[in-house]
Scaffold this motif. Structure first.
Motif, mmCIF file in Angstrom:
data_model
loop_
_atom_site.group_PDB
_atom_site.id
_atom_site.type_symbol
_atom_site.label_atom_id
_atom_site.label_comp_id
_atom_site.label_asym_id
_atom_site.label_seq_id
_atom_site.Cartn_x
_atom_site.Cartn_y
_atom_site.Cartn_z
ATOM 1 N N SER A 1 85.384 20.309 15.745
ATOM 2 C CA SER A 1 84.032 20.701 15.334
ATOM 3 C C SER A 1 83.218 19.475 14.928
ATOM 4 O O SER A 1 82.060 19.307 15.331
ATOM 5 N N GLN A 2 83.840 18.614 14.142
ATOM 6 C CA GLN A 2 83.134 17.423 13.677
ATOM 7 C C GLN A 2 82.840 16.479 14.838
ATOM 8 O O GLN A 2 81.757 15.893 14.913
ATOM 9 N N ALA B 1 79.925 17.767 16.608
ATOM 10 C CA ALA B 1 78.690 17.513 15.856
ATOM 11 C C ALA B 1 78.254 16.058 16.008
ATOM 12 O O ALA B 1 77.056 15.760 16.110
ATOM 13 N N GLY C 1 73.076 19.802 19.120
ATOM 14 C CA GLY C 1 73.636 21.155 19.180
ATOM 15 C C GLY C 1 73.921 21.610 20.604
ATOM 16 O O GLY C 1 73.611 20.895 21.573
ATOM 17 N N GLU D 1 80.731 26.627 15.679
ATOM 18 C CA GLU D 1 80.166 25.950 14.506
ATOM 19 C C GLU D 1 79.023 25.008 14.877
ATOM 20 O O GLU D 1 78.388 24.440 13.994
ATOM 21 N N ASN D 2 78.791 24.836 16.170
ATOM 22 C CA ASN D 2 77.790 23.857 16.603
ATOM 23 C C ASN D 2 76.758 24.424 17.569
ATOM 24 O O ASN D 2 76.076 23.666 18.255
#
Lengths: 333, 333
Positions: free
Chosen positions: B205-206, B209, B215, B233-234
């Motif tokens: 996820s990170q 990001a 996005g 999450e993104n």
């Protein structure tokens, strides 16, 4: 003059409580040129406001700390410095949680209080609640006669309308709610074909399978969580799943765990649509006409839970998360 | 004459292994009037077949126990009792896992082996794999120039095409795959803008990001599970999420648990569509034309993982679940 307002005292982590809100008395200036002094009479508390108490970035900005919460309200003109409105007129607008409001006419929608339904119905059937149910169900759900529609939060603000509109479209309708009173209401007052009390059901998925052996074509979800898990186990090929609310999940600081259902979405070639009424703004005219017509024809009934007293606004809001309301939750000031 | 075939020996629970398959030698009759004797040359093994090994009811029926597995294959005519096909012609069809097949011409599609690409490409770019990537991405994903597309299983059969088609549409493309060799391939051979190795990433996820601060607008999912959690999450407002495969979940007897993401789907007003190429049958003509054109223009490249030997069919199939393939997994008999 003195005016009471309710501000965001602190951002909740998890379930909000009344310490997150604070009533303040502030001084209200005289309305200026072109301005209107309004007395707020009815006020809408809504689940989406929970997001705005946190600082999650979504379609509407977080409320500011120590500033008034705001939302949809109905007010009567007390004093008008505009030729467009006169004392006693009813208006709808986005207002702070306050007893009195000063506003410009261009931020107000004048409403007709003589159409034969209570004026507060502009906060539900004849407003966003109605548009949400109508536009979501018809545009994304595409219900066809004979199909089976399930709605969660069925006795809630949007759910009551979704079930009735699905019936008007010739569907078989099952509602899910959380008290026996609500189940009785759905079956006996609102003519839902089936209803399940998710709090007393021993196995929601199995009960759905028994009550709906034909499977589920459209699911209008206001709740999420385990209710929605059970529905996914009973969807038909090409099911349309509309995510209108997820009230069971709003107070979680991080996502709850649940069974993964994307394999089912694939096998059933289902569609899931998260939506907001605002994306259907171009359809509001049509929605308003249809809803008014159905009300006047006696095809659409409605009910509200009306909480009285300005200082009860936070409690009314908090009650949304424990299912205290049947139909729309409204505060009468 | 003798013919070898591979039958379903037992239904797997969880991860299938070679004990679920059995090679049998059976006697093949002479082809009758209007029938064709075919030698199967290339055979497609696909993730969806995992479902058919179980008795889950979905769009395609479960394979029968002790009967041959079947799937897409390419074969050459050995003997023809039909005026429509002659010895040496290439045909495509749904065939059992067998060395030789007797078929009627109406179940066969004659293919042109002289168009300048290997004939087995009819099992991928010029077949369902191509149609899946093209129709899914363009019709449901609606990619617009400048948007960001993420594809999981990016070095797999469909993923390789999705990334390239998204680039043709002017999108920024990130691929997720599971070996450094695949990541290098995506970045250096297939001109993906970004790539993530989900097996070595400390936090997918990170990393998403960081690599995609703008996005994600379109997510083409072949894999599911934790990769998909990270993508959710993104996602951007109005993201389109296409569920083409969930290979990480196919061997689970009951659903894996994962974080609930419907609240995000709601806040982002995202859409999730489970789909199968077959629902776009009316677009296959257009898809075939576009894909052929792009190949001839040099805009679309492709690769296969070709496993040799009839007795290797089960291993090739099982290899799909450990990411053994780059591009389409094909067995050469």
């Amino acid at each position: 003059m003195d005016n009471r307002q309710i501000v965001l005292a602190s951002r909740p982590t998890g379930v909000p409580d009344d310490t997150n809100f604070r009533i303040e008395t502030v001084s209200l200036p005289e309305p200026g040129n072109g301005q209107i002094l309004l007395a707020q009479k009815y006020l809408s508390v809504d689940p989406y406001m929970r997001w705005r108490l946190s600082d999650f970035k979504s379609y509407s900005a977080p409320y500011d700390l120590d500033e008034p919460i705001s939302g949809l309200g109905l007010a009567q003109v007390v004093e008008s410095n505009s030729p467009h409105l006169k004392k006693g007129d009813w208006v709808k607008g986005l207002f702070p949680w306050a007893e009195y409001v000063i506003a410009h006419t261009d931020a107000l929608t004048k409403i007709d209080d003589k159409i034969g339904v209570p004026v507060y119905r502009y906060l539900d059937v004849l407003g966003f609640v109605g548009y949400t149910a109508y536009c979501g169900l018809t545009t994304l759900g595409k219900p066809k006669p004979g199909e089976t529609v399930v709605v969660s939060g069925a006795a809630g603000a949007v759910g009551l309308l979704v079930g009735q509109i699905a019936k008007i479209y010739g569907c078989n309708v099952l509602g899910i709610a959380g008290t026996n009173e609500k189940i009785n209401l759905l079956l006996n007052e609102y003519d839902f074909d089936e209803a399940i009390n998710y709090k007393t059901s021993e196995n929601i998925s199995q009960e759905l399978a028994e009550k709906l052996p034909q499977g589920i074509d459209v699911y209008f979800d206001n709740v999420g969580g385990e209710i929605t898990d059970a529905v996914f186990e009973n969807i038909n090929t090409n099911a349309r799943i509309l995510i209108c609310g997820q009230i069971s999940q709003y107070n979680d600081d991080k996502p709850e765990m649940g069974p993964r259902f994307l394999p089912v979405v694939l096998k059933k070639t289902a569609t899931i649509s998260g939506f907001l009424a605002s994306q259907f703004a171009h359809q509001f005219g049509e929605a308003g006409k249809k809803l008014t017509q159905w009300i006047l024809e006696g095809k659409l009934k409605y009910t509200e839970t009306i909480v009285e007293g300005f200082d009860q606004i936070p409690n009314a809001f908090l009650g949304l998360f424990s299912g205290r309301n049947t139909g729309k939750m409204i505060v009468k000031i």
